[in-house]
Design a protein around this motif. Structure first.
Motif, mmCIF file in Angstrom:
data_model
loop_
_atom_site.group_PDB
_atom_site.id
_atom_site.type_symbol
_atom_site.label_atom_id
_atom_site.label_comp_id
_atom_site.label_asym_id
_atom_site.label_seq_id
_atom_site.Cartn_x
_atom_site.Cartn_y
_atom_site.Cartn_z
ATOM 1 N N MET A 73 -51.744 44.328 -68.243
ATOM 2 C CA MET A 73 -51.374 43.078 -67.583
ATOM 3 C C MET A 73 -51.994 43.225 -66.136
ATOM 4 N N THR A 74 -52.454 42.009 -65.805
ATOM 5 C CA THR A 74 -52.611 41.808 -64.147
ATOM 6 C C THR A 74 -51.459 42.235 -63.245
ATOM 7 N N GLU A 75 -51.554 41.990 -62.153
ATOM 8 C CA GLU A 75 -50.351 42.141 -61.341
ATOM 9 C C GLU A 75 -49.332 41.140 -61.353
ATOM 10 N N HIS A 76 -49.671 40.152 -61.953
ATOM 11 C CA HIS A 76 -48.609 38.966 -62.102
ATOM 12 C C HIS A 76 -48.432 38.968 -63.617
ATOM 13 N N GLY A 77 -48.575 40.034 -64.206
ATOM 14 C CA GLY A 77 -48.143 40.115 -65.849
ATOM 15 C C GLY A 77 -49.127 39.193 -66.845
ATOM 16 N N TRP A 78 -50.193 39.094 -66.523
ATOM 17 C CA TRP A 78 -51.168 38.240 -67.533
ATOM 18 C C TRP A 78 -52.054 39.230 -68.027
ATOM 19 N N THR A 79 -51.934 38.937 -69.484
ATOM 20 C CA THR A 79 -52.835 39.801 -70.440
ATOM 21 C C THR A 79 -54.025 39.108 -70.591
ATOM 22 N N ALA A 80 -55.083 39.475 -71.348
ATOM 23 C CA ALA A 80 -56.534 38.668 -71.578
ATOM 24 C C ALA A 80 -55.918 37.577 -72.156
ATOM 25 N N LYS A 105 -46.872 37.612 -75.109
ATOM 26 C CA LYS A 105 -46.175 38.402 -73.860
ATOM 27 C C LYS A 105 -45.861 37.580 -72.806
ATOM 28 N N GLU A 106 -44.896 37.610 -72.075
ATOM 29 C CA GLU A 106 -44.280 36.762 -71.026
ATOM 30 C C GLU A 106 -44.864 37.517 -69.866
ATOM 31 N N ASP A 107 -45.483 36.636 -68.820
ATOM 32 C CA ASP A 107 -45.801 37.184 -67.488
ATOM 33 C C ASP A 107 -44.528 37.403 -66.726
ATOM 34 N N PHE A 108 -44.903 37.472 -65.448
ATOM 35 C CA PHE A 108 -43.658 37.717 -64.422
ATOM 36 C C PHE A 108 -43.090 36.484 -64.212
ATOM 37 N N CYS A 109 -43.367 35.336 -64.459
ATOM 38 C CA CYS A 109 -42.767 34.043 -64.262
ATOM 39 C C CYS A 109 -41.905 33.782 -65.602
ATOM 40 N N GLY A 110 -42.364 34.560 -66.809
ATOM 41 C CA GLY A 110 -41.635 34.069 -68.164
ATOM 42 C C GLY A 110 -42.666 33.305 -68.860
ATOM 43 N N ASP A 111 -43.836 32.969 -68.696
ATOM 44 C CA ASP A 111 -44.622 32.316 -69.175
ATOM 45 C C ASP A 111 -45.526 32.910 -70.189
ATOM 46 N N LYS A 112 -45.631 32.606 -71.563
ATOM 47 C CA LYS A 112 -46.602 33.139 -72.419
ATOM 48 C C LYS A 112 -47.692 32.187 -72.478
ATOM 49 N N PRO A 113 -48.768 32.919 -73.218
ATOM 50 C CA PRO A 113 -50.374 32.101 -73.066
ATOM 51 C C PRO A 113 -50.113 30.713 -73.697
#
Length: 178
Positions: A73-80, A105-113
Protein backbone atom coordinates in the motif's frame (compact mmCIF):
# COMPACT_ATOMS: atom_id res chain seq x y z
CA UNK A 1 12.51 6.79 -7.62
CA UNK A 2 14.40 3.83 -9.04
CA UNK A 3 14.91 3.10 -12.71
CA UNK A 4 12.26 0.38 -12.34
CA UNK A 5 9.75 2.92 -11.01
CA UNK A 6 10.55 5.17 -13.95
CA UNK A 7 10.28 2.40 -16.54
CA UNK A 8 6.96 1.20 -15.11
CA UNK A 9 5.58 4.75 -15.01
CA UNK A 10 6.70 5.34 -18.59
CA UNK A 11 5.19 2.08 -19.81
CA UNK A 12 8.43 0.70 -21.15
CA UNK A 13 7.81 -3.04 -21.12
CA UNK A 14 11.21 -3.91 -22.59
CA UNK A 15 13.04 -1.78 -20.06
CA UNK A 16 10.99 -3.17 -17.15
CA UNK A 17 11.68 -6.70 -18.35
CA UNK A 18 15.44 -6.05 -18.67
CA UNK A 19 15.72 -4.44 -15.23
CA UNK A 20 13.86 -7.36 -13.65
CA UNK A 21 15.82 -9.99 -15.56
CA UNK A 22 19.09 -8.44 -14.37
CA UNK A 23 17.81 -8.03 -10.78
CA UNK A 24 18.87 -4.38 -10.78
CA UNK A 25 15.96 -3.16 -8.64
CA UNK A 26 13.64 -4.52 -5.99
CA UNK A 27 10.12 -4.65 -7.50
CA UNK A 28 8.69 -3.93 -4.04
CA UNK A 29 10.73 -0.84 -3.19
CA UNK A 30 8.51 1.96 -1.99
CA UNK A 31 9.42 5.44 -3.15
CA UNK A 32 9.02 7.71 -0.13
CA UNK A 33 9.10 10.81 -2.34
CA UNK A 34 6.01 9.60 -4.22
CA UNK A 35 3.69 8.47 -1.38
CA UNK A 36 5.44 5.09 -1.03
CA UNK A 37 4.41 3.91 -4.50
CA UNK A 38 6.03 0.77 -5.84
CA UNK A 39 6.69 0.14 -9.53
CA UNK A 40 3.49 -1.94 -9.54
CA UNK A 41 1.47 1.05 -8.33
CA UNK A 42 2.84 3.11 -11.22
CA UNK A 43 2.12 0.40 -13.78
CA UNK A 44 -1.43 -0.16 -12.50
CA UNK A 45 -2.25 3.54 -12.64
CA UNK A 46 -0.85 4.41 -16.02
CA UNK A 47 -2.63 4.04 -19.34
CA UNK A 48 -0.14 2.60 -21.76
CA UNK A 49 -2.80 1.42 -24.20
CA UNK A 50 -1.62 4.11 -26.61
CA UNK A 51 1.83 2.55 -26.52
CA UNK A 52 2.74 -0.36 -28.78
CA UNK A 53 1.96 -3.83 -27.43
CA UNK A 54 2.27 -5.22 -24.75
CA UNK A 55 0.66 -2.42 -22.70
CA UNK A 56 0.01 -1.73 -19.04
CA UNK A 57 -1.54 -5.05 -18.03
CA UNK A 58 1.54 -6.89 -19.30
CA UNK A 59 3.84 -4.62 -17.29
CA UNK A 60 1.73 -5.42 -14.22
CA UNK A 61 1.96 -9.13 -15.05
CA UNK A 62 5.73 -9.18 -15.47
CA UNK A 63 6.25 -7.21 -12.25
CA UNK A 64 4.14 -9.72 -10.32
CA UNK A 65 5.93 -12.64 -11.99
CA UNK A 66 9.16 -11.15 -10.66
CA UNK A 67 7.91 -10.84 -7.09
CA UNK A 68 6.00 -7.57 -6.97
CA UNK A 69 3.42 -7.81 -4.19
CA UNK A 70 -0.03 -6.47 -5.16
CA UNK A 71 -0.96 -6.09 -1.49
CA UNK A 72 1.57 -3.34 -0.81
CA UNK A 73 0.00 0.00 0.00
CA UNK A 74 0.93 3.60 -0.54
CA UNK A 75 1.13 5.89 2.48
CA UNK A 76 -2.61 6.50 2.08
CA UNK A 77 -3.42 2.80 1.96
CA UNK A 78 -3.92 2.39 -1.77
CA UNK A 79 -3.09 -0.92 -3.42
CA UNK A 80 -2.44 -1.38 -7.12
CA UNK A 81 -6.16 -2.14 -7.42
CA UNK A 82 -7.08 1.29 -6.00
CA UNK A 83 -4.88 3.00 -8.58
CA UNK A 84 -6.23 0.87 -11.44
CA UNK A 85 -9.78 1.65 -10.29
CA UNK A 86 -9.03 5.38 -10.15
CA UNK A 87 -7.69 5.30 -13.71
CA UNK A 88 -10.40 2.97 -15.07
CA UNK A 89 -7.93 0.19 -15.95
CA UNK A 90 -10.34 -2.73 -16.23
CA UNK A 91 -7.73 -5.01 -17.84
CA UNK A 92 -5.41 -4.44 -14.88
CA UNK A 93 -8.22 -5.13 -12.40
CA UNK A 94 -9.08 -8.35 -14.23
CA UNK A 95 -5.43 -9.41 -14.17
CA UNK A 96 -5.00 -8.60 -10.46
CA UNK A 97 -8.15 -10.56 -9.64
CA UNK A 98 -7.08 -13.55 -11.75
CA UNK A 99 -3.84 -13.66 -9.73
CA UNK A 100 -5.78 -13.56 -6.43
CA UNK A 101 -4.47 -10.11 -5.55
CA UNK A 102 -6.45 -8.37 -2.82
CA UNK A 103 -8.87 -6.13 -4.69
CA UNK A 104 -11.11 -5.42 -1.72
CA UNK A 105 -8.76 -3.78 0.77
CA UNK A 106 -9.77 -0.54 2.47
CA UNK A 107 -7.53 2.48 2.34
CA UNK A 108 -6.88 4.92 5.20
CA UNK A 109 -10.32 6.50 4.68
CA UNK A 110 -12.12 3.15 4.48
CA UNK A 111 -12.55 3.19 0.70
CA UNK A 112 -12.16 0.04 -1.37
CA UNK A 113 -11.22 0.05 -5.06
CA UNK A 114 -14.89 -0.27 -6.02
CA UNK A 115 -15.63 3.01 -4.24
CA UNK A 116 -12.71 4.70 -6.00
CA UNK A 117 -14.06 3.50 -9.36
CA UNK A 118 -17.50 4.89 -8.41
CA UNK A 119 -16.02 8.28 -7.50
CA UNK A 120 -14.22 8.53 -10.84
CA UNK A 121 -17.20 7.29 -12.86
CA UNK A 122 -15.68 4.09 -14.22
CA UNK A 123 -18.90 2.08 -14.31
CA UNK A 124 -17.34 -0.89 -16.13
CA UNK A 125 -14.83 -1.19 -13.29
CA UNK A 126 -17.55 -0.78 -10.66
CA UNK A 127 -19.61 -3.62 -12.10
CA UNK A 128 -16.59 -5.86 -12.37
CA UNK A 129 -15.28 -5.07 -8.88
CA UNK A 130 -18.62 -5.74 -7.19
CA UNK A 131 -18.60 -9.26 -8.60
CA UNK A 132 -14.87 -9.74 -8.07
CA UNK A 133 -15.00 -8.60 -4.43
CA UNK A 134 -17.40 -11.43 -3.62
CA UNK A 135 -15.13 -13.92 -5.40
CA UNK A 136 -12.06 -12.51 -3.64
CA UNK A 137 -13.68 -12.92 -0.22
CA UNK A 138 -14.83 -16.45 -1.05
CA UNK A 139 -11.30 -17.36 -2.18
CA UNK A 140 -9.82 -15.89 1.00
CA UNK A 141 -12.25 -17.96 3.10
CA UNK A 142 -11.48 -21.14 1.14
CA UNK A 143 -7.74 -20.52 1.46
CA UNK A 144 -8.06 -20.10 5.22
CA UNK A 145 -9.99 -23.37 5.49
CA UNK A 146 -7.39 -25.24 3.43
CA UNK A 147 -4.40 -23.61 5.11
CA UNK A 148 -3.28 -21.81 1.96
CA UNK A 149 -1.16 -18.82 2.84
CA UNK A 150 -2.11 -15.70 0.92
CA UNK A 151 0.06 -12.66 0.39
CA UNK A 152 -2.70 -10.13 0.93
CA UNK A 153 -1.45 -7.92 3.76
CA UNK A 154 1.08 -5.11 3.80
CA UNK A 155 2.52 -5.62 7.26
CA UNK A 156 4.51 -2.39 7.18
CA UNK A 157 1.47 -0.31 6.26
CA UNK A 158 -0.60 -2.06 8.90
CA UNK A 159 1.61 -0.62 11.61
CA UNK A 160 1.82 2.75 9.88
CA UNK A 161 -1.94 2.82 9.39
CA UNK A 162 -2.58 2.05 13.07
CA UNK A 163 -0.30 4.91 14.11
CA UNK A 164 -2.06 7.34 11.76
CA UNK A 165 -5.50 6.21 12.96
CA UNK A 166 -4.52 6.62 16.62
CA UNK A 167 -3.17 10.10 15.83
CA UNK A 168 -6.38 11.02 13.99
CA UNK A 169 -8.54 9.83 16.91
CA UNK A 170 -6.36 11.70 19.39
CA UNK A 171 -6.62 14.92 17.36
CA UNK A 172 -10.37 14.47 17.04
CA UNK A 173 -10.73 13.99 20.80
CA UNK A 174 -8.60 17.06 21.47
CA UNK A 175 -10.81 19.21 19.21
CA UNK A 176 -13.98 17.82 20.84
CA UNK A 177 -12.71 18.69 24.31
CA UNK A 178 -11.69 22.23 23.30
Amino acid sequence: MTELHQAAAAGSFDQVEEILRQNRCDPNQKDIDWNSKTPLHWAAAKDHSVMPFPGHAEIVRILIEHGARPCLMTEHGWTAAHLAAESGRLAVLRLLHSLHAPIDKEDFCGDKPVRIAEIYGHQDCVGYLKKAETECQAYRKMAAQKGIILDDTDEEWGEHGKEKEESRISQSNTRTQA
